[in-house]
Design a protein around this motif. Structure first.
Motif, short mmCIF file in Angstrom:
data_model
loop_
_atom_site.label_atom_id
_atom_site.label_comp_id
_atom_site.label_asym_id
_atom_site.label_seq_id
_atom_site.Cartn_x
_atom_site.Cartn_y
_atom_site.Cartn_z
N LYS A 83 0.83 -1.21 0.00
CA LYS A 83 0.00 0.00 0.00
C LYS A 83 0.86 1.26 0.00
N LYS A 84 2.06 1.19 0.58
CA LYS A 84 2.97 2.35 0.56
C LYS A 84 3.46 2.62 -0.86
N GLN A 87 -1.19 2.67 -3.47
CA GLN A 87 -2.35 2.72 -2.57
C GLN A 87 -3.60 2.10 -3.19
N ASP A 88 -3.60 1.86 -4.49
CA ASP A 88 -4.75 1.28 -5.16
C ASP A 88 -4.73 -0.24 -5.22
N THR A 113 -3.87 4.40 3.32
CA THR A 113 -3.25 5.05 2.15
C THR A 113 -1.99 5.74 2.63
N THR A 114 -0.88 5.24 2.17
CA THR A 114 0.47 5.72 2.50
C THR A 114 0.61 6.33 3.84
#
Length: 114
Positions: A83-84, A87-88, A113-114
């Motif tokens: 995810k870092k 994020q999608d 998300t990040t």
């Protein structure tokens, strides 16, 4: 009125969606690979969390299916790292050792998300 059409790339030039499967159980990896490939997906397999993390960092897939509990790095940790980077990315966590705490942690990581 022109009837000329633009050339269309043959369907064979399109790559199927890629799925990263991370599980330390060989039989589960192979089962998921068989089913997903039969459905037309490209499947990358990682036999532990560290290998899954390397694939995820290389943006190896749009979907991550991972065992939560692995000896070296948990599936939640792999998802968090992925995810870092992207994020999608979508994550599906699987486990034979379910607990409410683990499920909540996985859900939080999936939404992060990040």
């Amino acid at each position: 009125m022109s009837t000329a059409t633009q050339p269309v790339a043959p369907a064979t030039d399109r790559r199927p969606p890629r799925i990263l499967v991370v599980d330390d159980e060989r039989s589960m990896r192979e089962l998921l690979a068989i089913v997903l490939r039969r459905e037309g997906y490209e499947v990358l397999l990682a036999d532990n969390g560290r290998a899954g993390d390397r694939y995820a960092r290389a943006r190896a897939g749009r979907l991550l299916i991972s065992d939560i509990k692995m000896p070296d790095l948990s599936g939640v940790d792999v998802l968090r790292a992925a995810k870092k980077i992207d994020q999608d990315i979508l994550g599906i966590m699987i486990t034979a050792f379910a607990s409410t705490d683990t499920a909540v942690e996985a859900m939080r990581s999936a939404r992060a998300t990040t």
